[in-house]
Design an enzyme around this catalytic site. Structure first.
Site, PDB file in Angstrom:
ATOM      1  N   ASP A 187       0.923  -1.233   0.115  1.00 17.93           N
ATOM      2  CA  ASP A 187       0.150  -0.074  -0.084  1.00 17.93           C
ATOM      3  C   ASP A 187       0.812   1.182   0.075  1.00 17.93           C
ATOM      4  O   ASP A 187       2.130   1.127   0.229  1.00 17.93           O
ATOM      5  CB  ASP A 187      -1.039   0.136   1.080  1.00 17.93           C
ATOM      6  CG  ASP A 187      -2.360   0.537   0.730  1.00 17.93           C
ATOM      7  OD1 ASP A 187      -2.220   1.926   0.691  1.00 17.93           O
ATOM      8  OD2 ASP A 187      -3.185   0.128   0.828  1.00 17.93           O
ATOM      9  N   HIS A 260      -2.888   3.354  -4.620  1.00 16.20           N
ATOM     10  CA  HIS A 260      -2.174   2.762  -3.383  1.00 16.20           C
ATOM     11  C   HIS A 260      -0.852   2.212  -3.852  1.00 16.20           C
ATOM     12  O   HIS A 260      -0.435   1.191  -3.221  1.00 16.20           O
ATOM     13  CB  HIS A 260      -3.160   1.784  -2.591  1.00 16.20           C
ATOM     14  CG  HIS A 260      -4.158   2.402  -2.166  1.00 16.20           C
ATOM     15  ND1 HIS A 260      -4.341   3.088  -1.206  1.00 16.20           N
ATOM     16  CD2 HIS A 260      -5.599   2.140  -2.365  1.00 16.20           C
ATOM     17  CE1 HIS A 260      -5.594   3.616  -0.777  1.00 16.20           C
ATOM     18  NE2 HIS A 260      -6.159   3.188  -1.486  1.00 16.20           N
ATOM     19  N   GLU A 323      -9.893   2.846  -5.329  1.00 19.16           N
ATOM     20  CA  GLU A 323      -9.282   4.163  -4.845  1.00 19.16           C
ATOM     21  C   GLU A 323      -8.320   4.528  -5.872  1.00 19.16           C
ATOM     22  O   GLU A 323      -7.196   4.944  -5.313  1.00 19.16           O
ATOM     23  CB  GLU A 323      -9.006   4.243  -3.493  1.00 19.16           C
ATOM     24  CG  GLU A 323     -10.285   3.923  -2.565  1.00 19.16           C
ATOM     25  CD  GLU A 323      -9.864   3.973  -1.037  1.00 19.16           C
ATOM     26  OE1 GLU A 323     -10.778   4.438  -0.368  1.00 19.16           O
ATOM     27  OE2 GLU A 323      -9.142   3.516  -0.726  1.00 19.16           O
TER      28      GLU A 323
END
Ligand code: ACM
Ligand code: ZN
Length: 755
Positions: A187, A260, A323
């Site tokens: 991440d 990410h 995202e």
């Protein structure tokens, strides 16, 4: 014609001779549990016929019997075993097992190695210990799982967990019959898996030089300046995979792309759109800098995956996909060229293009790609499985397109949410997901047909670790909620929540304690209810578990008739004339947990609007309409970050309600509080229009633009009625999670004359 009255009598007679359907101490509850008279008493030495079961299960069984119950299992030639095993070639389910406990013999039948392991864990949970006696009530259990994906996830990027800690997590998963460990290995804030071809991923990407303090929405932000990080060598990964296999847990690794990816890009900035060198961030959130979609980046990810496939035998490989803001792609000549050359309709299709390349690679290697539900945007890749986290809608859509789905909606499966309303609880990401809420989860949405529902593989809970810095807190957030989820995923017919709670308290909290698990005791907290009184409001605290005495270290103390003490009520109402406006205090509610007195803390504020009549012209969404009539006027301030049920949630673009002040009051200003949490689709509104009146005929209107961190708006008017009109953005802006959808507006306490 037969007399129908005979039937119950026959049924009763049958049950009596065959055993009684009873409450079973095992979590998750087995498909069938019949209890008989008498019991099997353990002697110190138990003869066991181990020859039919795998060596790892034999070792596990022997160790657990010794550690949990101080009992020794032995296999001796020519002595009739007291526990024996039988492998059954064909059963109704591949993971079927049966346990038959008689007074002089126990038979464990199973159909697969995994089911033998499940049987052992059930067996361990059947054992009762009272004083010096150890026994199992005679019974017959038949069991098999409902869902094939019974998962827990762990984010080791935001905070790192050692191999030993990961193994403990796996142990606990196994004990409660989870079979899928979703290991979130990469991440923004840290890359945690050694990749030989790209050593900088861990040399650089595994370390950040700071970590944000408090909740990331707390302004001003401060940071700790310690270097933080860590990673697993490939050797350690192999060791964990093997360990999990020995407990019948498959590890699904997650390698995030295209978003990410800041930790990877800190190591290899050439794979971003801008090529600019940036650090491994110490802040949580969603970052604009993601992987570029150019061929070199896709090749880089395929190289990484080729090493990942060597380490993980899992059929499913998780590639993230969530995202990923498209700002950089919009401005990148490489990304725009790919859009043109491939006739793509914008950046969402570009993401789909990226994922399809990865899917093609994984499929060519005989694996299956799984990703978060954003992979639906721009077109789902042909072989993809979807993990639905933004509610269940993405999952439903994927099923309708014929794809397999794992459900993991934030509403029930995000264990980084709060589980109690105690202001003394450690900071969490936000949201409120109580044990009971997890238990109420149904992975198959009602709108799916029986045929479609077969595409729901199961569900999992996610443990994002922004606010979970260590193992103790991980245990606290995971347990006992994981037991509720295991029940949801295992049992074809789930017992009532009350039955589950009873088993949990009488047996499993003790087992968790024995396993050194720092579980949450939120179920014992007295529940607060708020009601109106003539002049104000009353807070009332009551435990619905008053029949249990909770003494953590001794299972035998459970279930006695002694009561948890609770406070009947605390009045906060004062003569309305004398309310010290704005005074803040904490209610400290003591309650007994066994012999210990534990306080829980509830913050409240006194103000002039407490408990006044409110009329909603726009209704809040029913999922977020907690204590609707009082929520905005109860003195309890919804904690930021979003905690408990103190926020009213609206999903309309216009919100209207009216407060009756009962008498004319000088209003200098009004105070409103809104939640700003874009990652949960919750946005500040754009405008508020306050109207005041003394007679409801003539209204004075005061329009305001909403500003971040501003709660107070000047009025200077006498009024008996205040009308609030709140206007939101028409849709969630581009590049925010939930883009294009109606934003949520979350409101809490409204006050007047309060600075
Ligand atoms: C997620 O929670 N961003 C999948
Ligand atoms: Zn690019």
């Amino acid at each position: 014609m037969k007399n129908p009255k005979i039937i119950p009598l026959i049924l009763f007679t049958c049950l009596f001779s065959k055993g009684i359907i009873a409450q079973c101490p095992i979590i998750p509850a087995p498909s069938s549990y019949l209890k008989f008279k008498d019991r099997f008493d353990f002697q110190n030495l138990i003869q066991t016929n181990f020859s039919l079961i795998p060596a790892n299960i034999k070792a596990y069984f022997t160790t657990e019997m010794s550690v949990l119950f101080n009992l020794e299992l032995k296999q001796m030639e020519n002595i009739k075993p007291t526990i024996s095993f039988l492998k059954v070639e064909s059963a109704i389910h591949k993971d079927w097992y049966e346990i038959d406990v008689k007074t002089d013999h126990i038979l464990i039948s199973f159909s697969s190695d995994a089911s033998c392991f499940y049987a052992i864990n059930s067996f361990l949970q059947l054992i009762e210990k009272k004083g010096t006696e150890t026994y199992i009530q005679n019974c017959k259990i038949t069991d098999y799982p409902k869902f094939e994906w019974r998962g827990l996830h762990l984010d080791v990027s935001r905070h790192f967990f050692s191999v030993e800690e990961v193994k403990k997590y796996i142990d606990l998963m196994a004990f409660y019959k989870f079979n899928t460990f979703h290991w979130h290995l990469t991440d923004d804030q840290g890359w945690r898996i050694e990749i030989k071809k790209y050593p900088k991923l861990t040399e650089t990407g595994a370390w950040r030089d700071s970590t944000v303090n408090n909740h990331y929405t707390t302004i001003p932000r401060t940071y700790s300046s310690e270097i933080y990080g860590g990673f697993y060598t490939q050797e350690q990964i192999r060791e964990v995979v093997k360990y999990a296999e020995s407990k019948y847990i498959n590890i699904v690794p997650e390698i995030e792309m295209p978003g990410h990816a800041r930790a990877a890009l800190a190591a290899y900035p050439e794979f971003s759109c801008t090529g600019i060198q940036q650090n491994v961030p110490g802040l949580w959130g969603v970052f604009d800098d993601i992987y570029c979609s150019k061929k070199e980046t896709i090749d880089f990810n395929i190289d990484i995956l080729s090493e990942v496939l060597e380490l993980f035998p899992s059929k499913y490989i998780h590639i993230g996909g969530d995202e990923a803001p498209k700002d950089r792609w919009k401005k990148c000549i490489n990304c725009q060229r790919i859009i043109l050359e491939n006739n793509l309709k914008g950046e969402h299709e570009l993401q789909s293009y990226f994922i399809k390349k990865i899917d093609k690679y994984l499929t060519s290697k005989g694996r299956k790609l799984i990703g978060w539900d954003e992979i639906l945007e721009g077109g789902l890749s042909p072989n993809a499985t979807v993990m639905s986290w933004r509610g269940t809608q993405g999952g439903i859509e994927a099923v309708k397109q014929g794809h397999a789905v794992v459900m993991s909606p934030g509403s029930h499966c995000y264990f980084d949410h709060y589980q109690s309303k105690n202001s003394g609880d450690a900071i969490a990401f936000g949201g409120f997901t109580s044990l009971e809420k997890v238990y109420s989860f149904e992975p198959i949405p009602a709108e799916l047909s029986l045929q479609e529902s077969k595409l729901i593989l199961g569900a999992q809970a996610n443990l994002w670790t922004e606010y979970i810095p260590n193992m103790k807190q991980l245990e606290y957030m995971t347990f006992p909620r994981a037991l509720a989820l295991s029940q949801v995923l295992w049992s074809v017919k789930k017992p009532s929540y009350k039955v589950f709670q009873d088993r949990l308290i009488k047996k499993h909290l003790f087992l968790l304690k024995q396993k050194d698990v720092n579980y949450s005791k939120a179920i014992f907290y007295p529940k607060m209810t708020i009601s109106k009184t003539k002049n104000g409001i009353r807070y009332n605290f009551k435990s619905d578990l008053k029949d249990y005495q909770f003494i953590e270290n001794n299972a035998n103390q459970y279930g006695s008739n002694s009561k948890i003490e609770y406070l009947e009520e605390i009045k906060v109402n004062l003569d309305r004339q004398r309310i010290p406006n704005g005074e803040t205090a904490a209610l400290i509610v003591p309650f007994y947990l066994g012999l210990e007195i534990k306080p829980i803390y509830i913050n409240y504020k006194l103000h002039e609007l407490l408990g006044l009549p409110i009329k909603f012209i726009t209704e809040p969404n029913e999922r977020y309409s907690y204590n609707k009539e009082l929520c905005l006027l109860d003195g309890i301030i919804g904690v930021t970050p979003w905690n408990s049920g103190e926020w009213l949630g609206f999903d309309t673009t216009e919100i209207i309600f009216e407060v009756n002040l009962l008498k004319e009051v000088e209003i200098k200003n009004v105070y409103l509080s809104f939640l700003d949490d874009a990652s949960s689709w919750i946005h500040l509104p754009e405008k508020i229009i306050i109207s005041t009146s003394i007679n409801k005929k003539k209204w004075d209107v005061f329009p305001f633009t909403v500003e971040k961190n501003k709660n107070t708006y000047q009025i200077n008017k006498n009024a008996k009625y205040i009308k609030y009109k709140i206007l939101t953005k028409k849709s969630i802006p581009q590049n925010f999670p939930g883009e294009g959808k109606t934003p949520w507006t979350f409101m809490d306490e409204i006050m007047v004359n309060f600075e």
